[in-house]
Design a protein around this motif. Structure first.
Motif, PDB file in Angstrom:
ATOM      1  N   LEU A 131       0.812  -1.211   0.000  1.00 47.86           N
ATOM      2  CA  LEU A 131       0.000   0.000   0.000  1.00 47.86           C
ATOM      3  C   LEU A 131       0.852   1.269   0.000  1.00 47.86           C
ATOM      4  O   LEU A 131       0.314   2.374   0.055  1.00 47.86           O
ATOM      5  CB  LEU A 131      -0.947   0.003   1.194  1.00 47.86           C
ATOM      6  N   HIS A 133       3.531   3.027  -2.463  1.00 43.79           N
ATOM      7  CA  HIS A 133       4.047   2.867  -3.816  1.00 43.79           C
ATOM      8  C   HIS A 133       5.573   2.900  -3.863  1.00 43.79           C
ATOM      9  O   HIS A 133       6.182   2.224  -4.692  1.00 43.79           O
ATOM     10  CB  HIS A 133       3.459   3.938  -4.744  1.00 43.79           C
ATOM     11  N   ILE A 165      -5.848  10.317   1.766  1.00 44.28           N
ATOM     12  CA  ILE A 165      -4.643  10.320   0.946  1.00 44.28           C
ATOM     13  C   ILE A 165      -4.314  11.735   0.497  1.00 44.28           C
ATOM     14  O   ILE A 165      -5.185  12.594   0.402  1.00 44.28           O
ATOM     15  CB  ILE A 165      -4.799   9.409  -0.291  1.00 44.28           C
ATOM     16  N   TYR A 169      -2.505  12.354  -6.044  1.00 45.19           N
ATOM     17  CA  TYR A 169      -1.859  11.135  -5.588  1.00 45.19           C
ATOM     18  C   TYR A 169      -0.592  10.889  -6.410  1.00 45.19           C
ATOM     19  O   TYR A 169      -0.478  11.325  -7.558  1.00 45.19           O
ATOM     20  CB  TYR A 169      -2.817   9.952  -5.731  1.00 45.19           C
ATOM     21  N   ILE A 195      -6.470   1.623  -3.268  1.00 47.15           N
ATOM     22  CA  ILE A 195      -5.029   1.877  -3.332  1.00 47.15           C
ATOM     23  C   ILE A 195      -4.305   0.639  -3.851  1.00 47.15           C
ATOM     24  O   ILE A 195      -3.402   0.735  -4.692  1.00 47.15           O
ATOM     25  CB  ILE A 195      -4.506   2.293  -1.950  1.00 47.15           C
ATOM     26  N   HIS A 199      -1.930   0.366  -7.278  1.00 48.75           N
ATOM     27  CA  HIS A 199      -0.540  -0.069  -7.204  1.00 48.75           C
ATOM     28  C   HIS A 199      -0.301  -1.330  -8.033  1.00 48.75           C
ATOM     29  O   HIS A 199       0.738  -1.450  -8.697  1.00 48.75           O
ATOM     30  CB  HIS A 199      -0.149  -0.300  -5.745  1.00 48.75           C
ATOM     31  N   PHE A 236      -6.626  11.308  -8.428  1.00 47.36           N
ATOM     32  CA  PHE A 236      -6.543   9.897  -8.025  1.00 47.36           C
ATOM     33  C   PHE A 236      -7.232   9.079  -9.108  1.00 47.36           C
ATOM     34  O   PHE A 236      -8.339   9.424  -9.544  1.00 47.36           O
ATOM     35  CB  PHE A 236      -7.225   9.662  -6.678  1.00 47.36           C
TER      36      PHE A 236
END
Length: 293
Positions: A131, A133, A165, A169, A195, A199, A236
């Motif tokens: 979670l 990156h 977040i 992002y 998330i 990723h 995001f």
């Protein structure tokens, strides 16, 4: 028998805590299987490999824990170094790497359930916070994987706390619309599975398959037709544009139903059902802010 403090019965496990997992794998180092046997996903994994555009597809096993699935994957591909095992716990990764070496040096396992031999190559093992990156990119290259194996890992992540977040992002999708730079923080907390989806999309090839086994029939909030809770945040990615559902099916557990004896009464517990999801990565490109992919 493990004795549990009655005061702890109502406390859910801290699945989002690295300390919890390290402690668990330290006190319980023996192999443990979540939900089903290691070979339960074989038909779907083989199909994903056969349909891959890559002649030598790389496999990513997320949340490997101490499952024997890691070693079973060696029977599916010829080159073990194409298998990459990730876990949040460095204890689990150390155990997995050590167990692979032991199995490969044990003649009883040669050409059997894990395809091991003393001269065979090893799989890759890394402790990663999937979670985060930056943690993920420290071990995985963008656009590298054709098959992702997820045996109840999404279930554990779904139990983690939702988080606010930073916006924009760090990982985002290309868009012709300008990003609202006035927002510095998501107004509402974001479910961790969104998330995770971003990723995993970042490190997957287009048309990669994400094969997941879950105890839930509505596990992924970004799949249309299950339930709609995708965040629509400027800066995001819309997770619904990154993955599409190819297949979802209920799977009856192969485990025998349990029987409890309570005095003169015998209580039979029915078999449980689990769910297999096959998701496919779309062509939607992603980039990391500060460095294009």
């Amino acid at each position: 028998m493990v004795l549990i403090d009655e005061e702890q019965l109502d406390m859910p496990p801290s699945y989002g805590s690295q300390e919890y997992w390290n402690k668990r794998f330290t006190t319980e180092p023996e192999p443990f299987e979540w939900l089903e046997a290691p070979d339960v996903l074989d038909p779907f994994l083989r199909d994903a490999i056969d349909r891959s555009d890559d002649p030598n597809p790389a496999l990513l096993h997320i949340g490997c824990g101490t499952s024997m699935l890691s070693y079973h994957l060696r029977t599916i591909v010829q080159e073990p170094n194409r298998i990459h095992n990730l876990d949040y716990s460095d204890v689990a990764i150390d155990l997995g790497r050590k167990r692979e070496t032991e199995l490969c040096n044990d003649e009883r396992f040669e050409d059997q359930q894990c395809g091991c031999s003393a001269t065979s190559e090893c799989m890759r093992w890394d402790a990663v916070d999937i979670l985060d990156h930056q943690s993920l990119l420290g071990a995985c290259k963008p656009g590298a994987y054709s098959v992702i194996i997820d045996k109840s890992t999404s279930d554990c992540i779904a139990c983690c706390d939702q988080v606010h977040i930073r916006l924009p992002y760090a990982v985002d999708a290309w868009s012709e619309s300008p990003t609202n730079m006035d927002l510095r923080r998501s107004p509402e907390p974001v479910h961790p599975l969104h998330i995770l989806a971003v990723h995993l999309a970042l490190i997957s090839k287009p048309r990669a398959r994400w094969i997941a086994l879950s105890y839930s029939g509505d596990r992924f909030p970004f799949i249309d037709g299950l339930y709609s809770s995708r965040p629509h945040l400027p800066g995001f990615p819309d997770t619904g544009t990154l993955w599409k559902l190819l297949d979802k099916r209920e799977m009856q557990s192969e485990k025998e139903p349990t029987v409890d004896v309570n005095g003169d009464r015998v209580i039979h517990r029915a078999k449980t059902s689990h769910w297999m999801y096959a998701l496919e990565r779309t062509e939607m490109p992603l980039f990391v802010r500060g460095g294009h992919l």
